[in-house]
Design an enzyme around this catalytic site. Structure first.
Site, short mmCIF file in Angstrom:
data_model
loop_
_atom_site.label_atom_id
_atom_site.label_comp_id
_atom_site.label_asym_id
_atom_site.label_seq_id
_atom_site.Cartn_x
_atom_site.Cartn_y
_atom_site.Cartn_z
CD GLU A 3 -3.07 1.13 -3.36
OE1 GLU A 3 -4.02 1.80 -2.89
OE2 GLU A 3 -2.98 -0.12 -3.23
CG ASN A 42 -2.11 -0.95 1.01
OD1 ASN A 42 -2.02 -1.91 0.26
ND2 ASN A 42 -3.21 -0.69 1.68
#
Length: 482
Positions: free
Chosen positions: A193, A190
């Protein structure tokens, strides 16, 4: 004993969209699936909407647990935090030793380590499983990152691998390591991301500064998605930029408030990079950029007080500039992967997880939000050698060298024009910092020794030293470094 007893192969707790979609995925792959929600009305809604799934539904925790074959395999898809602990506490009185509980939420990995230790002492198996891909991934095949007792993976792994996304016949799921390893890897996923989306946003700002409309930028991203930038996020960037707002007729991106939200995983990644002393500034800049976007008072005060260029990029050859931005975007993405994977490598050593970094890259090739063509190369490079950093991989370092001039031109142009690119510029600074033969840390150590007697080491001899700054400035060998 009811006719439901032991009839289901897998159970899912939590019937919000992620949980119900994952349950439907299990059922569609041929697994008899038990479902449970704290409020039975939600379970009834799922039953009514998806009769084809043949779910085994229960109104009580006791009935739900009873409906599962042994060893019981239960996946919790509930909100991270107190709700996870409450769900575990509700399940435990009805379980037998050897049963397996899987936490599929976005849980902070120290919580997973705590829960795994507690349940292990009670004789139960606890797995923290990172799941990426959103609602669609849960239904059609996510990337799954399970961590916990390796022997329990023999019971749950084959099921997870069957419902996970598949890439060239390989499941995007593998055992990551003990206790919190799976949730740690999902956390870093994440963080990468966050950085990826920040870089894409900066690339769009640069294209806009050079005069491209949202539609023209959408065409550029669509073209980029056919080459080495091929990825899910690049693909959907084109879709978002092409969307026209029905109310105003303007591009949707122009009517969305420019304040980005966060749910914590990016922040956790930065906190852990600081905790382990692993430089991950490009990821951190993405987190800070979201924080700045969501600080209206700060932005209002700065807009009223500060002067600078208006973001217009003057270029004699717009196509050449667009090509430069593509190369700069690729370079920045590589840096984010390099920082994230280095963090995983160091954490694996620090926490005794012995994580296979190549396997992490391999299971991100499909199903997850950061899936990208680049991950094929990354996984192959890590599998081919024991890399300290992705940047030393032969194909990666060669491509970074090829793109270097374009990357620097873009950062310089943005700076001249006043286009904020904290991600691109931080990524370039990291590249230059780690390749530098000497850094300014020597001066930092001198300053630390001056004001705090913190000592320093020399390049020409072993030992630790201190200069007597307040005395005759002679050098003495220090007994203890502090």
């Amino acid at each position: 004993m009811s006719d439901k007893t032991g009839s289901a192969q897998i159970g899912v707790v939590g019937m919000a969209v992620m949980g119900s979609n994952l349950a439907r995925n299990f059922a569609s792959k041929g697994f008899k699936t038990a479902i449970f929600n704290r409020t039975y009305a939600k379970t009834e809604d799922v039953l009514a909407a998806h009769p084809e799934a043949g779910f085994v539904a229960s109104e009580s925790v006791e009935e739900f647990v009873d409906s599962l074959e042994k060893p019981r395999r239960i996946i919790m898809m509930v909100k991270a935090g107190p709700a996870t602990d409450a769900t575990i506490d509700a399940l435990l009185p009805h379980l037998d030793q050897g049963d397996i509980i899987v936490d599929g939420g976005n849980t902070y990995f120290p919580d997973t380590r705590r829960r795994e230790k507690k349940l292990s002492e009670l004789g139960f198996n606890f797995i923290g499983c990172g799941i990426s891909g959103g609602e669609t991934g849960a239904l059609l095949g996510p990337s799954m990152m399970p961590g916990g007792p390796k022997d329990s993976y023999a019971h749950i792994g084959p099921i997870l691998e069957k419902v996970a996304a598949q890439y060239d016949g390989e499941p995007c799921c593998t055992w990551i390591g003990p206790d919190g390893a799976g949730h740690f890897v999902k956390m870093v996923h994440n963080g990468i991301e966050y950085a990826d989306m920040q870089f894409i946003g900066e690339a769009y700002d640069l294209l806009k500064g050079a005069g491209l409309s949202a539609t023209e930028a959408a065409d550029v991203f669509a073209q980029w998605n056919t080459g080495d930038l091929d990825s899910y996020l690049i693909e959907i960037t084109s879709e978002v930029l092409r969307q026209v707002d029905a109310r105003t007729g303007k591009p949707l991106v122009d009517v969305v408030v420019d304040a980005a939200g966060m749910k914590g995983t990016g922040t956790w990644t930065v906190m852990e990079s600081l905790n382990l002393g692993v430089p991950a500034a490009a990821i951190a800049e993405a987190v800070f950029a979201r924080a700045a976007s969501s600080s209206p008072e700060l932005r209002a005060a700065a807009q009223a007080a500060l002067q600078g260029p208006d973001g217009t990029i003057n270029t004699d050859d717009r196509d050449a500039f667009v090509a430069d931005v593509r190369q700069a975007l690729w370079c920045a993405k590589v840096i984010a992967y390099a920082q994230g994977l280095h963090l995983i490598k160091v954490a694996g050593q620090q926490y005794g997880w012995d994580i296979d970094v190549a396997a992490c890259a391999r299971i991100w090739r499909a199903g997850c939000i950061i899936r990208a063509k680049l991950l094929d190369r990354i996984s192959n490079e890590y599998a081919a050698g024991n890399l300290e950093t992705l940047l030393e991989a032969p194909s990666i370092s060669a491509e970074l060298a090829n793109c270097n001039d374009a990357w620097r031109r873009v950062v310089a142009k943005a700076s001249e024009a006043g286009v904020p690119i904290p991600g691109f510029s931080s990524a370039l600074s990291y590249y230059d910092l780690v390749r530098a033969k000497r850094t300014n840390a020597a001066l930092t150590q001198g300053l630390r020794d001056f004001f705090g007697s913190h000592t320093y080491r020399r390049v020409d001899t072993d030992g630790t030293f201190h200069t007597q700054w307040s005395g005759d400035r002679s050098e003495v060998e220090a007994v203890d470094s502090h």
